[in-house]
Design an enzyme around this catalytic site. Sequence first.
Site, PDB file in Angstrom:
ATOM      1  N   ASP A 214      34.181  32.871  40.705  1.00  0.00           N
ATOM      2  CA  ASP A 214      35.199  32.226  39.877  1.00  0.00           C
ATOM      3  C   ASP A 214      36.478  31.992  40.637  1.00  0.00           C
ATOM      4  O   ASP A 214      37.069  30.922  40.561  1.00  0.00           O
ATOM      5  CB  ASP A 214      35.490  33.101  38.656  1.00  0.00           C
ATOM      6  CG  ASP A 214      34.232  33.371  37.876  1.00  0.00           C
ATOM      7  OD1 ASP A 214      34.270  34.200  36.983  1.00  0.00           O
ATOM      8  OD2 ASP A 214      33.208  32.745  38.188  1.00  0.00           O
ATOM      9  N   TYR A 270      27.474  43.126  31.503  1.00  0.00           N
ATOM     10  CA  TYR A 270      27.798  42.671  32.858  1.00  0.00           C
ATOM     11  C   TYR A 270      27.754  43.820  33.874  1.00  0.00           C
ATOM     12  O   TYR A 270      27.005  43.771  34.857  1.00  0.00           O
ATOM     13  CB  TYR A 270      29.169  41.988  32.891  1.00  0.00           C
ATOM     14  CG  TYR A 270      29.428  41.280  34.189  1.00  0.00           C
ATOM     15  CD1 TYR A 270      29.975  41.946  35.271  1.00  0.00           C
ATOM     16  CD2 TYR A 270      29.073  39.947  34.348  1.00  0.00           C
ATOM     17  CE1 TYR A 270      30.171  41.314  36.478  1.00  0.00           C
ATOM     18  CE2 TYR A 270      29.272  39.300  35.558  1.00  0.00           C
ATOM     19  CZ  TYR A 270      29.817  40.000  36.616  1.00  0.00           C
ATOM     20  OH  TYR A 270      30.011  39.349  37.811  1.00  0.00           O
TER      21      TYR A 270
END
Length: 515
Positions: A214, A270
């Site tokens: 990201d 996650y």
Amino acid sequence: MAGPVPVATSLSDIYTVDAIAPQAKRWNNLLTKFKSTYGHQPEFVARSPGRVNIIGEHIDYSLYSVLPMAITADAILAVSTTGISSAKEGSYKIKIANVQDAKFPAHEFDIPYDAVEIDATVHEWTNYFKSGLRGALELLRKKRGADFRPKSMEILMDGTVPAGGGLSSSAAFVSASALAVMVANGEHTVDKTELTELAIVSERAVGVNSGGMDQSASVFSERGSALFVSFTPHLNARPVSFPRTNPQLTFLIAQSFVTADKFVTGPIHYNLRVVECTLAAAYLNAALNPPGTPLPADASPLSISLHTFHETYFALSEQDSKITSLPDQLNHLLTLVKSTLTKSEGYTREEIAAVLNISVDELNSQFTSRFPVRAERFKLRQRALHVYSEALRVFQFMALLEKTPEGDDTSEYNAQLGNLLNATQDSCREEYECSCPEIDQLCSIARKAGSYGSRLTGAGWGGCSVHLVPADKVSAVKEAWQKEYYSKLDLTEEQKEVAVVVSRPGSGSAVYKVE
Ligand code: NG1
Ligand code: MG
């Protein structure tokens, strides 16, 4: 792709043409509100966008290459360093406000020179600024010496990347914050690689043990292109353009409106996946390499990865060292995983510790202490099958992009691209278990209405989906979603605005000097 973060003198340096007008209004609002909040205008604005991930999902923390694309939505921080004089002895002052002050109330911090405290147990919006601040200060101390004293700052932020939506709102905010601190403290050029690396490390301070996709997409992206990001042997990013196709392809981003808050669900979603991939690498190493073979430490969140097993295995095994191409190695690894990690029900800590020849306590302290996880069994087989097959799909997708499709009807070529995206969605749903019924529904609706390829994007478990749709089918897909999905939700006007966006590849971080 390395080099300094660009200094923009106009919004047309930053946004695609279609976005200029609405962004001009938004930026004027930011500057006007800054003046009314702090009594003078800012010196500069630091900007960093969100991203959509085209392909390469949940493999960046295993250090495999990915293909994200910056979107228009971004975090913009207007900054001044001249307004504050009275900071407490031994500290500097940070005043930070948000244009959405009802949702994100303003804060004032007296931060001691020696440390930036971040309480990652509370979900406080200013924590993301603080993690960027902490990372930037570490870099500034390296450059200026340990006794470097940061300046006080007045900040007003506006973020339009939907939070928890899989479009990297957190990375946009952390990257823009780190950039703001660097510029506020006199760095006239900020190196993109340095900024990205500090943003990657900083973001983990907020409690999510993430990879580097990201922040790389947020900082490095160039308008009009996607970005091919590799993490090993070191971080590297290069723009990738899409060949002209007929019908012309667009990327649609569709919100599921299922909020996937990695901060809260980390221990079962996650952060657990990061542990499962790391344990799979350690297990495969113990089972397939000579006894006692160490896996070299790397830049992955738990410092060994399925990538380090991949490299170590082919370097050590005589009979397989003749397999040299990446796709051949990945196919071979998939065969090895199927024959070695045979238990689909998953592995207990005891079973893994026995194979690693360590105690369960050692296993816990090495793999599950820094980021707590809650699981009785670890599905090493499924997670490794996803990672190696996804790394292979990225390779195949890139190979297709490098080919220029023949003829004036490229629908067969478009379908090849789309099939890879669909295969990713199947693997995310079945092997990685990071999809959700709402995303699966959005994907099947879109495929029926003409999408070539549809999949979740980002961490999953909700959030966003991305769809490869020919230009002449965009309205059909939107109507199908409206009829079969969105009409069933009671959405606010604001949510309806952002439910579906056509994603145009935007530019990355930029500094805008305010005259
Ligand atoms: P999101 O949740 O979309 O920002 C997360 C990770 C990425 C990557 C993707 C899955 C963070 C900050 N980012 O992205 O590193 O692992 O999931 O591919 O958590
Ligand atoms: Mg995020």
